[in-house]
Design an enzyme around this catalytic site. Structure first.
Site, PDB file in Angstrom:
ATOM      1  N   SER A  54       0.835  -1.199   0.000  1.00  0.00           N
ATOM      2  CA  SER A  54       0.000   0.000   0.000  1.00  0.00           C
ATOM      3  C   SER A  54       0.873   1.253   0.000  1.00  0.00           C
ATOM      4  CB  SER A  54      -0.972  -0.045   1.186  1.00  0.00           C
ATOM      5  OG  SER A  54      -2.063   0.815   0.983  1.00  0.00           O
ATOM      6  N   ASP A 170      -5.445  -3.835  -2.777  1.00  0.00           N
ATOM      7  CA  ASP A 170      -4.452  -3.523  -1.735  1.00  0.00           C
ATOM      8  C   ASP A 170      -3.830  -4.786  -1.129  1.00  0.00           C
ATOM      9  OD1 ASP A 170      -3.228  -2.633   0.743  1.00  0.00           O
ATOM     10  OD2 ASP A 170      -4.416  -0.816   0.558  1.00  0.00           O
TER      11      ASP A 170
END
Length: 272
Positions: A54, A170
């Protein structure tokens, strides 16, 4: 050139332990990663590979390109919410996320002069999650901007990224602190930076907040084992800063620097 070939070239003639820097997810709190990197650079701690999830992939890619913490700070501090969230009515109602993520991809392209991960100065890998299969995907080759966008695509907030036949979101869904990836890639010493220590958020007022907080809670659970697997765990005190609060960049950087300084004796012991 594959990650393995690049890594072997990078490590040729080295006799010291191979050091990996692992940068975890945490949205705006990730600006603390810059402070950690600043201190590691000042103290001349070698970084032989970077693995990020991320926002950790975003900061990691920028640094793997410049290898200069001051340039990293200058570049990262220009990032604002509008550079990340490209909302649209059609996206919300007809797409698979509130934002497309194209602005973030363009930001990376504008700040990283090379196109592919293989051309970065430090071997780099970003972690994403295959939404169809529920498995992790390690992105260590191909377009830098696409890899970072995929790794940062919070489910529901951003549309998933279709890349090499995989629908990616993610990486924090599965591993918010990807220590295991660094180990698999040959790291002897793993310095992991965790900015997800606190999931407390009393300022939840809209759908975006709900989705981000839900992923944060999920990530806080999967990160526990990864923390234990790191040789050095650095946890900047940023739990009081909101995940979407881009106004606290300097405070995050200072927290990262302080946490890295405290960890320095342990780091030197492990790499010497």
């Amino acid at each position: 050139m594959t990650f393995g070939e690049m890594f072997k070239r990078f490590m040729r003639k080295r006799t010291r332990p191979t050091v990996a820097l692992v940068l975890g997810g945490g949205a705006a709190r990730g600006f603390a990663h810059i402070g950690v990197i600043r201190v590691l650079e000042q103290e001349k701690i070698p970084i032989d590979m970077i693995v990020g999830t991320s926002v950790g992939s975003l900061i990691g890619a920028l640094y793997a390109h410049t290898v200069n913490s001051f340039e990293l700070e200058w570049t990262a501090f220009t990032l604002e919410r509008n550079d990340v969230f490209d909302y649209g009515i059609r996206t919300v109602f007809n797409g698979m996320g509130a934002a497309k993520g194209l602005r973030l991809e363009e930001f990376i392209r504008s700040k990283v002069a090379v196109s592919n991960i293989e051309d970065l100065k430090i071997p780099f890998a970003a972690l994403a999650t295959d939404l169809n299969q529920g498995t992790r995907v390690v992105l260590d080759s191909g377009p830098v901007a696409t890899a970072v966008r995929a790794s940062c695509s919070i489910p529901g907030v951003f549309e998933p990224v279709l890349h090499q036949g995989n629908l990616l979101v993610d990486g924090g869904v599965l591993e918010n602190l990807p220590v295991s990836v660094a180990r698999e890639k040959g790291a002897d010493v793993v310095i992991a930076v965790d900015v997800s220590v606190s999931v407390v958020n009393r300022d939840i007022s809209n759908l975006l907040d709900v989705m981000v907080q839900s992923v944060n809670i999920m990530a806080a659970q999967n990160v526990k084992l990864q923390r234990k697997a790191a040789d050095i765990l650095i946890q900047p005190v940023v739990g009081h800063i909101g995940m979407m609060d881009f106004s606290q960049k300097k405070q995050c950087l200072e927290a990262g620097m302080e946490a890295a300084r405290q960890a320095m004796p342990d780091i030197r012991t492990k790499i010497n």
